[in-house]
Design a protein around this motif. Structure first.
Motif, short mmCIF file in Angstrom:
data_model
loop_
_atom_site.label_atom_id
_atom_site.label_comp_id
_atom_site.label_asym_id
_atom_site.label_seq_id
_atom_site.Cartn_x
_atom_site.Cartn_y
_atom_site.Cartn_z
N ALA A 225 0.82 -1.22 0.00
CA ALA A 225 0.00 0.00 0.00
C ALA A 225 0.85 1.26 0.00
O ALA A 225 0.42 2.31 -0.49
N PRO A 229 2.42 4.77 -3.71
CA PRO A 229 2.56 6.22 -3.55
C PRO A 229 4.03 6.66 -3.50
O PRO A 229 4.35 7.76 -3.97
N GLN A 256 -3.85 13.83 -1.15
CA GLN A 256 -4.69 12.70 -0.77
C GLN A 256 -5.68 13.08 0.31
O GLN A 256 -6.85 12.69 0.27
N SER A 260 -9.70 13.06 -0.45
CA SER A 260 -10.54 12.14 0.33
C SER A 260 -11.66 12.88 1.06
O SER A 260 -12.69 12.30 1.37
N GLN A 267 -10.29 9.49 -5.26
CA GLN A 267 -9.20 9.47 -4.30
C GLN A 267 -8.01 8.63 -4.78
O GLN A 267 -6.86 9.01 -4.62
N GLY A 268 -8.29 7.46 -5.36
CA GLY A 268 -7.20 6.59 -5.75
C GLY A 268 -6.61 6.87 -7.11
O GLY A 268 -5.68 6.19 -7.53
N GLU A 436 -2.91 1.26 -12.48
CA GLU A 436 -3.53 1.60 -11.20
C GLU A 436 -4.76 2.48 -11.39
O GLU A 436 -5.74 2.37 -10.65
N GLN A 440 -8.35 1.34 -9.97
CA GLN A 440 -9.13 2.16 -9.05
C GLN A 440 -10.50 2.48 -9.63
O GLN A 440 -11.50 2.53 -8.92
N LYS A 444 -14.62 1.67 -8.34
CA LYS A 444 -15.62 2.71 -8.11
C LYS A 444 -16.87 2.57 -8.98
O LYS A 444 -17.94 3.03 -8.60
N SER A 451 -15.75 -3.67 -5.83
CA SER A 451 -14.74 -4.54 -5.23
C SER A 451 -15.11 -6.01 -5.32
O SER A 451 -14.23 -6.88 -5.21
N ASN A 568 -4.13 -5.94 -10.69
CA ASN A 568 -3.11 -5.58 -9.71
C ASN A 568 -1.71 -5.67 -10.33
O ASN A 568 -1.41 -6.60 -11.09
#
Length: 662
Positions: A225, A229, A256, A260, A267-268, A436, A440, A444, A451, A568
């Protein structure tokens, strides 16, 4: 209307997490600036520090946290120095690909060591009560521990700046980041400084892990995680720039926090969009040097390319062996239910899907010299396009495959048009960013199942316009040689994989493949000869990505579900492992690597929970001692045998004259 209190809260939240990013990105950036090593395992060093801190804090009744702040960075720093001295220094001068591959293997090893020692469940520890309480200043209440993270991180950043600016150690590091050869020619033992720098970067990551572990729970995925970043930060600030790491870390943390709060839907995505913009407009970053100075690497050395040609077996014998392998694979469903269960057929279907994915990556990695950490984007995109077509457009498998290939090809052209503008590490980062962003977005968007992913599609109809067959409803053959369901899909998949391999092999043996290999060996020379390098690389990228989309589409057809994890970046890393493990630049080598990888993952994971440790160790050994992959093992063994007989190793084209001397 946003109040001043809310703005201050957003700012402090951003500075808190941003300071952790600074600690991680600073070490990552310094290591790259001095050593040219992009350490994919850096996030795992942070997680290792958090787990060590958990053990110390829970093991000491009093003062464990303060002990951890001092002891854990020293322990992890020493481990980092040991890793550099025993492993990483073996791949200096072998190109960025060797370094990236080695650190990815270390990532797998450290990940499973954590799980083996501390288990899979999250761990928790609390900071001392002295700093873990609410602090009220001028009517504004905020966490005292967050103030501690900001203050301690700021002091460490200031100390690093002073170390780099006013000490001989810092002078050598700054000079080494500018011109390593010059420093070595001046008589400085730069190798010793490499060890210190890598250990120092590991210690910074470990300190970040200690403070982050007290801020949130300690989990197996915390390294993954944080590392993404961190990559964004070092690109924004400039690869190798400490000042850029500090500014970039704080900037990303604040962005971020603000996103958020105000627009959590993106956000991602926002930081990756920012990274892509910087890469395209100013690849060297806000405070980085020139692109030439950073040695981004426009082509990779051919060390990891097998290029066996006839090799030990010869072209004709190797072709016969390939035909024999296909014949054996074709017989697998015949003995289903006689010698083994249907699980074996399903396992080989998974192997074939991964083999196609790995072969697709070999086009850009093995033949073109481009390292893509975003190839899973097209694998996942093909899978999602297929299942969405089956759910909402047509039950035909061929319609779904056609739409999936079109979607991935168009997306690959767009991504390739932008990504091919940069090379080396920049290409690695920009492909990762695109992957990524899509991952993300999949989380959403309701249409993609969020998810949970998508499932429940009707069984594909292998026909067009509502006319066709479903493999589960048809029986082909005469008892006992009758096939249905999984066995029929197996033959369908085998035919596609063999056809794809033959088509790509023909393409690589044509002038197009020769141009790709010339670009891999020297992009500059290929450009001087007159080749349109960007155009050729873009074409290779589109072909490679479309084949990756085909493999994802076949996965969706067989399994009947898709999930965001398909996109991923770890799957891209797994594909790189397959390519190098088998032997890049051969097409069939990555297929061998895919088989070995899948069998280790599927079979050993049920027997040994820490199978990644074994796989990572095997991969590190291959990178260090067998860079041309498992397919070169016969050649290596032959050379070793001849060296024992004649006293020296022989290359594959030398005559065995030593036998006459024996």
């Amino acid at each position: 209307m946003v109040s001043a209190v809310q703005l201050l809260d957003i700012l402090l939240n951003g500075l808190t997490i941003g300071m952790v990013y600074v600690l991680v990105a600073a070490g990552l950036s310094i290591v790259f600036g001095v050593m040219g090593v992009l350490n994919l395992a850096h996030g795992e060093l942070l997680a290792l520090g958090a787990y060590f801190a958990f053990s110390l804090v829970t093991g000491f009744s009093v003062g464990g946290f303060w002990v951890a702040l001092i002891v854990v960075p020293l322990i992890v720093g020493l481990l980092g120095a040991l890793v550099e001295r025993k492993l990483i220094n073996r791949v200096y001068g072998r190109g960025q690909l060797a370094q990236i591959l080695l650190t990815f293997g270390l990532l797998l090893i450290i990940y499973d060591l954590k799980r083996f020692v501390w288990g899979k469940s999250p761990k928790f520890f609390s900071p001392p009560e002295l700093i873990d309480q609410t602090v009220t200043l001028a009517g504004f209440s905020y966490s005292g521990y967050s103030y501690f993270i900001i203050a301690s991180g700021g002091l460490i950043a200031l100390g690093i700046w002073a170390l780099l600016r006013f000490t001989r150690f810092g002078l050598v590091i700054r000079a080494g980041s500018e011109d390593r050869a010059m420093v070595r020619n001046l008589g400085v033992d730069i190798d010793r400084y490499y060890t210190l720098v890598f250990g120092f970067g590991a210690a910074l990551a470990a300190f970040g892990g200690v403070v982050l572990g007290g801020y949130q729970n300690v989990s197996l995925e915390m390294g993954n995680a944080v590392i993404i970043p961190a990559f964004v930060i070092v690109v924004l600030g400039g690869l190798g720039s400490f000042r850029g790491a500090v500014v970039g870390g704080l900037l990303v943390g604040i962005i971020q926090s603000a996103v958020s709060t105000f627009v959590p839907q993106i956000q991602g995505v926002v930081i990756f969009l920012l990274m892509i913009g910087v890469l395209l407009a100013r690849p060297e970053g806000l405070f980085g040097g020139s692109k030439e100075q950073l040695d981004a690497g426009r082509s990779e050395p051919s060390e990891f390319v097998s290029g066996l040609g006839g090799g030990v077996l010869g072209d004709r014998l190797r072709s016969r062996l390939g035909i024999g392998v296909v014949a054996v694979l074709a017989l697998v469903p015949v003995f289903n239910g006689i010698l083994y269960s249907e699980f074996v057929v399903s396992l080989l279907i998974t192997v074939l899907i991964w083999a196609l994915f790995a072969m697709s990556l070999d086009i850009v990695l093995g033949y073109t010299g481009l390292i893509s950490l975003g190839h899973a984007l097209f694998y996942g995109l093909g899978a999602y396009a297929t299942l969405l077509t089956l759910l909402h457009v047509s039950p035909s498998a061929f319609v779904a495959l056609g739409i999936a290939l079109t979607v991935t090809a168009v997306t690959a052209w767009i991504v390739g048009h932008l990504a091919i503008r940069v090379s080396g590490v920049y290409f690695v980062m920009i492909t990762l960013a695109f992957a990524e962003i899509v991952r993300q977005a999949v989380f959403k968007i309701d249409a993609t199942g969020g998810s949970s992913g998508l499932f429940g599609a009707p069984e594909p109809l292998y026909g067009v316009g509502g006319v066709g067959i479903r493999f589960s409803e048809v029986l082909i053959g005469i008892e006992p040689l009758a096939f249905t369901g999984t066995s029929l899909f197996y033959y369908f998949l085998l035919a596609i994989v063999v056809a794809a391999y033959l088509a790509v092999r023909r393409m690589m043996n044509a002038p197009f493949g020769t141009v790709l290999q010339s670009i891999r060996e020297s992009e500059l020379r290929a450009r001087f000869v007159g080749y349109e390098v960007r155009s050729v690389k873009r074409q290779a990228f589109v072909i490679s990505s479309t084949l990756a989309g085909l493999s994802g589409a076949l996965f969706a057809l067989f399994n009947g579900f898709v999930a965001p994890d398909l996109l991923n970046w770890i799957n891209s890393g797994n594909a790189i492992i397959m390519v190098v493990l088998g032997g890049s630049g051969t097409l069939y080598g990555p297929m061998v690597g895919a088989a070995v990888f899948t069998l280790i993952e599927r079979q050993l994971s049920s027997l040994i929970p820490w199978w990644r440790l074994l796989l990572g160790t095997l991969f590190v050994l291959v990178v260090l001692f067998l860079p041309k992959g498992l397919v070169s093992l016969p050649t290596r063994l032959r050379d070793l045998q001849r060296s024992r007989v004649g006293g020296k190793p022989l290359s594959t084209d030398e005559q065995p004259e030593v036998e006459a001397d024996d």
